[in-house]
Motif scaffolding. Structure first.
Motif, short mmCIF file in Angstrom:
data_model
loop_
_atom_site.label_atom_id
_atom_site.label_comp_id
_atom_site.label_asym_id
_atom_site.label_seq_id
_atom_site.Cartn_x
_atom_site.Cartn_y
_atom_site.Cartn_z
N ALA A 175 0.82 -1.21 0.00
CA ALA A 175 0.00 0.00 0.00
C ALA A 175 0.86 1.26 0.00
O ALA A 175 1.94 1.29 0.60
CB ALA A 175 -0.93 0.01 1.22
N LEU A 176 0.33 2.27 -0.67
CA LEU A 176 0.88 3.62 -0.61
C LEU A 176 0.22 4.31 0.58
O LEU A 176 -1.01 4.40 0.64
CB LEU A 176 0.58 4.38 -1.90
N CYS A 177 1.01 4.79 1.51
CA CYS A 177 0.48 5.45 2.71
C CYS A 177 0.54 6.97 2.54
O CYS A 177 1.41 7.49 1.85
CB CYS A 177 1.29 5.06 3.94
N ASN A 178 -0.35 7.65 3.23
CA ASN A 178 -0.26 9.10 3.30
C ASN A 178 0.68 9.53 4.44
O ASN A 178 0.96 10.71 4.62
CB ASN A 178 -1.64 9.72 3.51
N GLY A 179 1.16 8.57 5.18
CA GLY A 179 2.05 8.75 6.32
C GLY A 179 1.86 7.58 7.26
O GLY A 179 0.92 6.80 7.13
N GLY A 180 2.78 7.43 8.22
CA GLY A 180 2.60 6.43 9.25
C GLY A 180 3.12 5.05 8.98
O GLY A 180 2.88 4.13 9.75
N GLY A 181 3.87 4.86 7.89
CA GLY A 181 4.32 3.53 7.51
C GLY A 181 5.41 2.95 8.41
O GLY A 181 5.57 1.74 8.48
N TYR A 182 6.15 3.82 9.13
CA TYR A 182 7.19 3.34 10.04
C TYR A 182 6.55 2.90 11.36
O TYR A 182 6.74 3.50 12.42
CB TYR A 182 8.20 4.44 10.35
N ALA A 183 5.76 1.85 11.31
CA ALA A 183 5.02 1.40 12.49
C ALA A 183 4.58 -0.03 12.29
O ALA A 183 4.66 -0.58 11.18
CB ALA A 183 3.81 2.30 12.73
N GLU A 184 4.11 -0.66 13.36
CA GLU A 184 3.64 -2.04 13.26
C GLU A 184 2.26 -2.14 12.63
O GLU A 184 1.90 -3.19 12.10
CB GLU A 184 3.64 -2.68 14.65
N TYR A 185 1.50 -1.04 12.67
CA TYR A 185 0.18 -0.99 12.03
C TYR A 185 0.01 0.38 11.41
O TYR A 185 0.50 1.39 11.94
CB TYR A 185 -0.96 -1.24 13.03
N VAL A 186 -0.71 0.44 10.29
CA VAL A 186 -0.96 1.72 9.65
C VAL A 186 -2.33 1.68 8.98
O VAL A 186 -2.76 0.64 8.48
CB VAL A 186 0.14 2.05 8.59
N SER A 187 -3.04 2.81 9.01
CA SER A 187 -4.30 2.91 8.29
C SER A 187 -4.07 3.59 6.96
O SER A 187 -3.30 4.56 6.88
CB SER A 187 -5.34 3.69 9.11
N VAL A 188 -4.69 3.06 5.92
CA VAL A 188 -4.52 3.61 4.57
C VAL A 188 -5.88 3.64 3.87
O VAL A 188 -6.74 2.80 4.15
CB VAL A 188 -3.53 2.78 3.73
N PRO A 189 -6.11 4.58 2.97
CA PRO A 189 -7.30 4.52 2.12
C PRO A 189 -7.28 3.22 1.32
O PRO A 189 -6.24 2.86 0.74
CB PRO A 189 -7.16 5.74 1.22
N ALA A 190 -8.39 2.52 1.29
CA ALA A 190 -8.42 1.20 0.65
C ALA A 190 -8.04 1.25 -0.81
O ALA A 190 -7.45 0.30 -1.34
CB ALA A 190 -9.82 0.59 0.81
N GLY A 191 -8.32 2.36 -1.49
CA GLY A 191 -7.99 2.47 -2.90
C GLY A 191 -6.52 2.54 -3.18
O GLY A 191 -6.10 2.39 -4.34
N GLN A 192 -5.70 2.75 -2.15
CA GLN A 192 -4.25 2.85 -2.32
C GLN A 192 -3.53 1.54 -2.01
O GLN A 192 -2.30 1.50 -1.98
CB GLN A 192 -3.70 3.98 -1.45
N ALA A 193 -4.31 0.48 -1.80
CA ALA A 193 -3.73 -0.83 -1.55
C ALA A 193 -3.87 -1.71 -2.79
O ALA A 193 -4.82 -1.58 -3.56
CB ALA A 193 -4.43 -1.50 -0.37
N LEU A 194 -2.91 -2.59 -2.97
CA LEU A 194 -2.90 -3.54 -4.08
C LEU A 194 -2.48 -4.90 -3.54
O LEU A 194 -1.78 -4.98 -2.52
CB LEU A 194 -1.91 -3.08 -5.16
N PRO A 195 -2.88 -5.98 -4.19
CA PRO A 195 -2.45 -7.29 -3.71
C PRO A 195 -0.94 -7.47 -3.82
O PRO A 195 -0.32 -6.99 -4.77
CB PRO A 195 -3.19 -8.27 -4.63
N LEU A 196 -0.35 -8.12 -2.82
CA LEU A 196 1.07 -8.45 -2.91
C LEU A 196 1.27 -9.31 -4.15
O LEU A 196 0.61 -10.34 -4.31
CB LEU A 196 1.51 -9.23 -1.66
N PRO A 197 2.15 -8.89 -5.07
CA PRO A 197 2.32 -9.68 -6.30
C PRO A 197 2.77 -11.11 -5.99
O PRO A 197 3.59 -11.34 -5.09
CB PRO A 197 3.41 -8.91 -7.07
N LYS A 198 2.23 -12.05 -6.73
CA LYS A 198 2.63 -13.45 -6.56
C LYS A 198 4.14 -13.58 -6.80
O LYS A 198 4.68 -13.02 -7.75
CB LYS A 198 1.87 -14.34 -7.54
#
Length: 338
Positions: free
Chosen positions: A92-115
């Motif tokens: 996911a592309l975050c608007n901030g907060g990625g340096y953490a154990e959990y982060v909230s992101v807009p669902a539209g900015q997430a993609l499946p982990l490529p196989k």
């Protein structure tokens, strides 16, 4: 926010890598249209460095914690419906907060982990691919068979841009410094690697294109590179300015812009509306994911640090001799360290 806490990295005050401090922070919550991701890995990017230095503040509605890209597992799904469910592996592309154990992101900015990609490898993708898709593909309208000049080819964005251009069957020229980095840019698909410390990229580009120049140029340097890019560009060419690592001021030859009918535009990603980022994500999933899940796309070179070693990761990026991507791994990550 819940009363539970997680480990995260805060910026105590603007400054060097030492201002990045591990601490306990409140767990995020998935509001409508959001996901909470249990972070296994987070990418380190140049905007994080600028934020740490106080030069790139987060948007008002974003987390003050650094971190713009992650890979992990969906831990919570907000109301409003989404294509993901709890337990899905995502990047996911975050608007901030990625340096953490959990982060909230807009669902539209997430993609499946490529196989075929590990969490650590997946965390290297969002910021770079979203940036390249938005600029090189969507705005510059890169077409099959064009010539592309990419500066900083050994960096995260540079290596991703080389590969995205190769998917368009383009002739790719990339600049880098030193034999090791030059070998790396060739390994990810550059047709011509130019040592910018010892070679003139304008002259080399002209020679490689029979005097025509590059159709599209992707630059992160600015300063005197701007006018040199204008001279290296082909008629009706496009120059994309993503950063100004060499300086924010430039003297340019306007006559050449007019005579060559050039387009020069700049771009930033973080301040874009969530809807725009979701549209970029859709384009990426359609255009890039088949290549990512095949042998067409070469996985980036990665250097890893533990989440709580974020200051060491930033020091490595500040040193300027790294190449590829720097990734932070949380305690949830089971990947072997590079």
């Amino acid at each position: 926010m819940s009363e539970q806490t997680m480990r995260a990295i805060a910026i105590d005050q603007p400054g060097g890598p030492e201002v990045l401090t591990p601490h306990d922070a409140p767990m995020p919550y998935a509001y409508e249209g959001e996901l909470v991701i249990k972070v296994h890995a987070a990418g380190v990017n140049r905007p994080d460095i600028l934020q740490r230095m106080g030069a790139y503040p987060p948007p008002k509605d974003a987390s003050p914690l650094p971190g713009l890209e992650v890979a992990g597992v969906v831990a919570q799904v907000g109301r409003g419906g989404t294509k993901f469910k709890q337990g899905d592996q995502v990047i996911a592309l975050c608007n901030g907060g990625g340096y953490a154990e959990y982060v909230s992101v807009p669902a539209g900015q997430a993609l499946p982990l490529p196989k075929g990609w590990s969490m650590t490898q997946g965390a290297a993708l969002p910021e770079t691919l979203f940036t390249v898709q938005q600029t090189l593909i969507d705005r510059a309208q890169l077409r099959d068979g064009q010539t592309v000049l990419i500066h900083g080819g050994a960096g995260g964005i540079g290596a991703a841009a080389i590969q995205m251009a190769r998917l368009k069957n383009c002739f790719v020229i990339a600049t880098a410094s030193g034999d090791e980095k030059l070998d790396y840019v060739r390994s990810v698909g550059a047709d011509l690697a130019i040592n910018y410390l010892t070679e003139d990229f304008v002259e080399k580009t002209k020679i490689a294109t029979d005097g025509q120049g590059a159709d599209v140029i992707l630059d992160i340097i600015g300063s005197d590179y701007v006018d040199r890019n204008i001279r290296a560009a082909a008629m009706d060419g496009t120059i994309v300015q993503l950063a100004n690592l060499g300086g924010r001021e430039a003297t340019i030859t306007m006559g050449l812009i007019v005579a060559k009918r050039l387009t020069l535009f700049g771009s930033t990603l973080r301040a874009q509306p969530n809807q725009v980022k979701a549209r970029i994500a859709d384009n990426l999933h359609t255009q890039a994911w088949p290549a990512l899940e095949s042998t067409q796309f070469i996985k980036p070179r990665i250097t890893t640090f533990a989440l709580e070693e974020a200051s060491k990761a930033h020091a490595a990026m500040d040193a300027g001799d790294h190449y590829g991507k720097i990734i932070l791994q949380t305690a949830f990550n089971q990947d072997a360290h590079s």
